[in-house]
Design a protein around this motif. Structure first.
Motif, mmCIF file in Angstrom:
data_model
loop_
_atom_site.group_PDB
_atom_site.id
_atom_site.type_symbol
_atom_site.label_atom_id
_atom_site.label_comp_id
_atom_site.label_asym_id
_atom_site.label_seq_id
_atom_site.Cartn_x
_atom_site.Cartn_y
_atom_site.Cartn_z
ATOM 1 N N VAL A 92 129.530 85.264 -3.793
ATOM 2 C CA VAL A 92 128.404 85.330 -2.514
ATOM 3 C C VAL A 92 128.112 84.323 -2.029
ATOM 4 C CG1 VAL A 92 126.303 85.761 -3.347
ATOM 5 C CG2 VAL A 92 127.573 87.407 -4.545
ATOM 6 N N ALA A 93 128.532 82.946 -2.955
ATOM 7 C CA ALA A 93 127.921 81.592 -2.000
ATOM 8 C C ALA A 93 128.870 81.668 -0.230
ATOM 9 C CB ALA A 93 127.944 80.478 -2.788
ATOM 10 N N HIS A 94 129.768 81.711 -0.345
ATOM 11 C CA HIS A 94 130.531 82.129 0.426
ATOM 12 C C HIS A 94 130.141 82.572 1.594
ATOM 13 C CE1 HIS A 94 134.621 81.370 2.830
ATOM 14 N NE2 HIS A 94 133.818 82.616 2.804
ATOM 15 N N GLU A 95 129.715 84.325 0.649
ATOM 16 C CA GLU A 95 129.512 85.194 2.218
ATOM 17 C C GLU A 95 127.935 84.820 3.075
ATOM 18 O OE1 GLU A 95 131.437 86.615 3.973
ATOM 19 O OE2 GLU A 95 132.731 86.674 2.589
ATOM 20 N N LEU A 96 126.859 84.357 1.606
ATOM 21 C CA LEU A 96 125.375 84.219 1.777
ATOM 22 C C LEU A 96 125.950 82.663 2.958
ATOM 23 C CD1 LEU A 96 123.682 83.920 -1.422
ATOM 24 C CD2 LEU A 96 123.223 85.892 0.755
ATOM 25 N N ALA A 97 127.074 81.934 2.667
ATOM 26 C CA ALA A 97 126.601 81.077 3.961
ATOM 27 C C ALA A 97 126.999 81.607 5.642
ATOM 28 C CB ALA A 97 127.952 79.527 3.871
ATOM 29 N N HIS A 98 127.843 82.293 5.453
ATOM 30 C CA HIS A 98 128.247 83.313 6.331
ATOM 31 C C HIS A 98 126.846 83.693 7.212
ATOM 32 C CE1 HIS A 98 132.158 82.226 7.053
ATOM 33 N NE2 HIS A 98 132.506 83.565 5.902
ATOM 34 N N ALA A 99 126.177 84.344 6.099
ATOM 35 C CA ALA A 99 125.100 85.137 6.650
ATOM 36 C C ALA A 99 124.097 83.600 7.379
ATOM 37 C CB ALA A 99 123.686 85.552 5.768
ATOM 38 N N TRP A 100 124.140 82.628 6.925
ATOM 39 C CA TRP A 100 123.510 80.988 7.526
ATOM 40 C C TRP A 100 123.418 80.297 8.884
ATOM 41 C CZ3 TRP A 100 124.553 76.249 8.885
ATOM 42 C CH2 TRP A 100 123.313 75.606 9.131
ATOM 43 N N GLN A 101 125.142 81.105 8.734
ATOM 44 C CA GLN A 101 125.665 80.723 9.700
ATOM 45 C C GLN A 101 125.131 81.483 11.295
ATOM 46 O OE1 GLN A 101 129.198 80.188 8.427
ATOM 47 N NE2 GLN A 101 130.211 78.379 9.158
ATOM 48 N N ALA A 102 125.022 82.525 10.862
ATOM 49 C CA ALA A 102 124.778 84.293 11.894
ATOM 50 C C ALA A 102 122.523 82.911 12.351
ATOM 51 C CB ALA A 102 124.512 85.308 11.023
ATOM 52 N N TRP A 103 122.250 82.808 11.182
ATOM 53 C CA TRP A 103 120.883 82.907 11.803
ATOM 54 C C TRP A 103 120.741 81.636 12.231
ATOM 55 C CZ3 TRP A 103 117.071 86.115 10.832
ATOM 56 C CH2 TRP A 103 117.795 87.409 10.499
ATOM 57 N N GLN A 104 121.673 80.765 12.568
ATOM 58 C CA GLN A 104 121.195 79.935 12.835
ATOM 59 C C GLN A 104 121.990 79.736 14.549
ATOM 60 O OE1 GLN A 104 120.077 76.165 11.746
ATOM 61 N NE2 GLN A 104 119.877 77.599 10.541
ATOM 62 N N GLY A 105 122.770 80.965 14.632
ATOM 63 C CA GLY A 105 122.847 81.592 15.614
ATOM 64 C C GLY A 105 124.258 81.295 16.537
ATOM 65 N N LEU A 106 125.324 80.693 15.417
ATOM 66 C CA LEU A 106 126.367 80.248 15.422
ATOM 67 C C LEU A 106 127.574 81.140 15.255
ATOM 68 C CD1 LEU A 106 126.025 77.643 12.323
ATOM 69 C CD2 LEU A 106 125.513 77.409 15.545
ATOM 70 N N GLU A 107 128.193 81.521 16.870
ATOM 71 C CA GLU A 107 128.710 82.866 16.100
ATOM 72 C C GLU A 107 130.210 81.742 17.181
ATOM 73 O OE1 GLU A 107 127.389 86.072 18.570
ATOM 74 O OE2 GLU A 107 125.919 86.417 16.548
ATOM 75 N N GLY A 108 131.865 82.651 16.879
ATOM 76 C CA GLY A 108 132.267 82.690 17.505
ATOM 77 C C GLY A 108 133.333 80.706 17.047
ATOM 78 N N LEU A 109 132.958 80.362 16.008
ATOM 79 C CA LEU A 109 133.487 79.038 15.154
ATOM 80 C C LEU A 109 134.662 78.925 15.181
ATOM 81 C CD1 LEU A 109 130.569 78.240 12.835
ATOM 82 C CD2 LEU A 109 130.809 76.855 15.264
#
Length: 174
Positions: A92-109
């Motif tokens: 859960v924590a790992h996937e919510l971190a990916h959600a945070w990255q998406a809200w930050q507009g961080l794609e293609g890292l």
């Protein structure tokens, strides 16, 4: 977790914990879906097929336990059901971190950054929840996820949490 009724309170608890530890705020909680491993693998394959040339996807992992997906502003997290409680919390924590990255507009890292940061988030959440055994398990990983976690932990130790968030956003080299 055996049922959505069992998983939902833990999912909500981790979402509410993130702003304090490790300091991530999400404007909305992604929908949670408990599912079979076969569906996770199918969703992962669909995501891989939809990437544009040059974009990086996830690592092909036969032990895939969760996946974050976003379409527009709609966010969903799929997690394999029947996971032990501590492993469910880590995923859960790992996937919510990916959600945070998406809200930050961080794609293609780069994968090292995206997955390492997600593991760093899971590590801190597990520690805050008192799940020391699972936190130590993350530290023993030697794959890309574990290597990324180690890099983020080293950066945090040397330069602090602000540097970790800057690296997670891609504005500071990892």
């Amino acid at each position: 977790m055996h049922s959505p009724d069992e998983a939902a309170p833990l999912y909500q608890r981790i979402f509410l914990l993130l702003p304090q530890e490790p300091g991530l705020t999400l404007p909305a909680l992604p929908r949670l879906h408990l599912c079979e491993r076969a569906l996770l693998q199918e969703l992962h394959q669909q995501r891989q097929n939809s990437l544009q040339p040059g974009e990086e996807g996830g690592v092909g992992d036969p032990h895939l336990l969760g996946i974050f997906l976003q379409q527009g502003r709609e966010q969903d997290i799929y997690i394999e059901h029947y996971l032990p409680r501590d492993l469910f919390q880590a995923v859960v924590a790992h996937e919510l971190a990916h959600a945070w990255q998406a809200w930050q507009g961080l794609e293609g890292l780069p994968l090292m950054v995206g997955e390492g940061f997600a593991e760093w988030t899971a590590y801190h959440v597990l520690q805050a929840l008192g799940e020391e055994r699972m936190a130590r398990r993350l530290l023993r990983r030697r794959d890309l996820y574990g290597q990324g976690l180690q890099r983020f932990l080293t950066l945090e130790q040397q330069q602090g949490r602000a540097a970790v968030l800057a690296a997670a956003r891609g504005s500071l080299p990892l």
